[in-house]
Design a protein around this motif. Structure first.
Motif, PDB file in Angstrom:
ATOM      1  N   GLU A 311       1.232  -1.541  -0.473  1.00  0.00           N
ATOM      2  CA  GLU A 311      -0.188   0.248   0.128  1.00  0.00           C
ATOM      3  C   GLU A 311       1.033   1.142  -0.073  1.00  0.00           C
ATOM      4  O   GLU A 311       0.587   2.264  -0.696  1.00  0.00           O
ATOM      5  N   SER A 346      -8.326  -4.753  -3.782  1.00  0.00           N
ATOM      6  CA  SER A 346      -8.763  -4.223  -1.846  1.00  0.00           C
ATOM      7  C   SER A 346      -7.949  -2.782  -1.967  1.00  0.00           C
ATOM      8  O   SER A 346      -8.131  -1.767  -1.940  1.00  0.00           O
ATOM      9  N   CYS A 347      -7.022  -3.120  -1.928  1.00  0.00           N
ATOM     10  CA  CYS A 347      -5.958  -1.814  -2.002  1.00  0.00           C
ATOM     11  C   CYS A 347      -5.532  -0.914  -2.970  1.00  0.00           C
ATOM     12  O   CYS A 347      -5.903   0.440  -2.405  1.00  0.00           O
ATOM     13  N   GLY A 350      -9.127   1.502  -1.983  1.00  0.00           N
ATOM     14  CA  GLY A 350      -8.635   1.478  -0.621  1.00  0.00           C
ATOM     15  C   GLY A 350      -7.963   3.480  -0.977  1.00  0.00           C
ATOM     16  O   GLY A 350      -8.238   4.485  -0.701  1.00  0.00           O
TER      17      GLY A 350
END
Ligand code: SPD
Length: 426
Positions: A311, A346-347, A350
Motif C-alpha cells: 500500500e 482492495s488496496c 482504498g
C-alpha cells in the motif's frame, strides 16, 4: 547411442532403519539424486506403509527413479531409468548411497531398447503417425524442458538445451532459453517473464489502454519492465515527450538487449531516461504530480518485486500522478494467484476509490493459467470506456500494426467473467 535408455538396478544395504522409514527424507533424497544427475523433475509420489517401508517414484522428463525400502532389513531396492544420453543414472546411484547412509551398495546396468533389435511397426499408417519426421530427427535426442511450477501447477516449455544467458544478479537469477514453441524466453528466479512469441499481448495491453484514455499523456514512468517491451510500446505515442524507466536490475536489461532485441528495441531512444535503481526509492523521492501515466511492470510479489505490491508504494505512485493521471499495474492472475489478486484490488480501491479501479483480463499463454490481469487506476476518474476515442484508437492500432490491441479489445478487456467479479466483490 545404440540403445534408447539406461537402466540401473540398485541394492543398498546396511542403511539406518529410521532413514528407510522416513518418507520425507527418502522423497528428498530421491529428488536430490535426480537433481544431481541434472534430470528434469516432473513430479514425485511417495507412500509410507506404516510401520513398514516406503515406496515412491520420481518421474523425470527422462523417465523415472523408483524405490522400495525394508527398514527391518536396512535394505532398499532402487531402479533408475534414464532415456537419452543427457542424464547419467550412476550420478543418482552415488547421490543415494550418501543420502541413505548405506553401508554398501551394488548395481548393474542394462541397456534398454537396443537399436539393433528394434524394428519399425509394420502398419504403415501407425508407423507414420508415431514416426519422427526426418526433418526434426536431429533434435530428438535432446528433449529438455523449462518448467515453471508451484505446488499444484506446472507449465513446461521445451527448449534447445542451450542456456543463452544465465547469471545471478544481486536480486535474482536471470536466464534466457530458446524455446521451440515461443522463441526466446526470459526467466527471472524460475518464473516466465516474457517470450518472443507472446510478449506483445502483455506489453501492448499494459501500455495502450491507459495512453489512449488519458487526454494528453506527456510524461510516463515505468517501474520495472527491464526487458524494454512496455517502453517500446509507450514510445509509439508521439504525444509522449518523456519516459522514465526505473529498473533495479542491470542484468535484466543486458540479457534483453543481447537476446531479445526486438523487445529491447528502444533503449537508445532519446525520449527515454533509463535509471538503474530501486523503483521504491525512486517513487519516494520524485516530486508530486510529475507523471501522467505510471506503469508498474513488475515480476511476481516474491523477491525484488515484493515491495512493489504494498500500500505504501501505491500511495507514492498516487502522489506522483498528475490530477488526470492513470496507473497501470500488472495485477497477477485471478486463477492462479487468487489471494494476491483480491488483496491488491482492495488496496487499489482504498487509494483510488472503487469507481476509479478497473480490472482488465488478457490472455498470455506462457503465464501460469494463461489468464492474466492488469489494473487500470485513475486518480481523477478518467474512465477507460467513456473517455477513450474509438476512431483515434482504431487509427493508432492500424498505423502501428499492433498485434493485439485495437479499439474493440480496448473495451472487451474490461468485460469480466462472473468468477472474477465475485473475487473482486469479496
Ligand atoms: N508471472 C509473470 C508475471 C510477469 C509480469 N511482468 C512481466 C515482465 C514483462 N515485461
Amino acid at each position: 547411442m545404440n540403445q534408447l535408455g539406461r537402466h540401473i538396478i540398485v541394492e543398498y544395504y546396511d542403511c539406518p532403519a529410521e532413514i528407510l522409514s522416513d518418507v520425507t527424507h527418502i522423497e528428498q533424497a530421491m529428488i536430490q539424486a535426480a537433481r544431481d544427475a541434472d534430470a528434469t523433475i516432473i513430479n514425485s509420489t511417495f507412500h509410507h506403509f506404516s510401520p513398514f517401508g516406503v515406496s515412491g517414484v520420481v518421474v523425470i522428463q527422462e523417465s523415472h527413479l523408483a524405490i522400495h525400502s525394508w527398514p527391518e532389513f536396512g535394505y532398499a531396492a532402487v531402479d533408475v531409468f534414464t532415456c537419452g544420453d543427457q542424464v547419467d543414472p550412476w550420478l543418482c546411484y552415488q547421490s543415494l548411497l550418501k543420502s541413505l547412509q548405506a553401508g554398501h551398495g551394488s548395481a548393474m546396468e542394462m541397456g534398454r531398447g537396443q537399436r539393433s533389435l528394434l524394428k519399425p511397426v509394420e502398419d504403415a499408417e501407425v508407423r507414420e503417425q508415431y514416426q519422427t519426421p526426418e526433418s526434426v530427427k536431429a533434435i530428438q535426442t535432446r528433449n529438455i524442458w523449462f518448467t515453471e511450477r508451484d505446488d499444484d501447477i506446472a507449465l513446461s516449455l521445451r527448449h534447445t538445451g542451450e542456456v543463452l544467458y544465465r547469471a545471478q544478479s544481486p536480486y535474482q537469477k536471470v536466464e534466457v532459453f530458446d524455446t521451440y514453441a515461443y522463441g526466446k524466453l526470459l526467466v527471472l528466479d524460475g518464473k516466465v517473464m516474457t517470450t518472443d512469441q507472446d510478449e506483445y499481448v502483455y506489453h501492448e495491453m499494459i501500455s495502450h489502454p491507459a495512453l489512449m484514455s488519458h487526454p494528453n499523456p506527456k510524461r510516463v514512468l515505468v517501474i520495472g519492465g527491464g526487458d524494454g517491451g512496455a517502453t517500446r510500446e509507450i514510445l509509439r505515442h508521439d504525444c509522449v515527450e518523456k519516459v522514465v524507466m526505473v529498473e533495479i536490475d542491470q542484468l535484466v536489461i543486458d540479457a534483453s538487449i543481447e537476446h531479445l532485441p526486438q523487445i529491447a528495441s528502444q533503449f537508445g531512444n532519446p525520449r527515454l531516461e533509463l535509471r538503474v535503481e530501486d523503483g521504491i526509492d525512486y517513487v519516494e523521492q520524485a516530486p508530486d504530480a510529475s507523471f501522467d501515466v505510471i506503469l508498474i511492470d513488475s515480476t511476481d510479489p516474491i523477491g525484488p518485486a515484493e515491495g512493489l505490491f504494498t500500500e505504501s508504494f501505491y500511495r507514492q505512485v498516487h502522489r506522483l500522478l498528475t490530477p488526470q493521471g492513470i496507473m497501470m499495474v500488472q495485477s497477477e492472475s485471478p486463477r492462479f494467484n487468487v489471494q494476491v489478486f483480491q488483496e491488491i484490488y482492495s488496496c487499489f480501491r482504498g487509494i483510488f476509490g472503487a469507481q476509479s479501479v478497473h480490472c482488465m483480463l488478457i490472455s498470455v499463454p506462457t503465464y501460469p493459467s494463461g489468464s492474466w490481469s492488469l489494473a487500470y487506476c485513475s486518480k481523477g476518474g478518467v474512465h477507460p470506456l467513456r473517455d477513450f476515442d474509438v476512431e483515434k484508437t482504431a487509427a493508432f492500432s492500424a498505423k502501428e500494426k499492433l498485434k493485439y490491441y485495437n479499439e474493440e479489445i480496448h473495451s472487451a478487456a474490461f468485460a469480466l467473467p462472473n468468477y472474477v467479479k465475485t473475487l473482486l466483490s469479496a
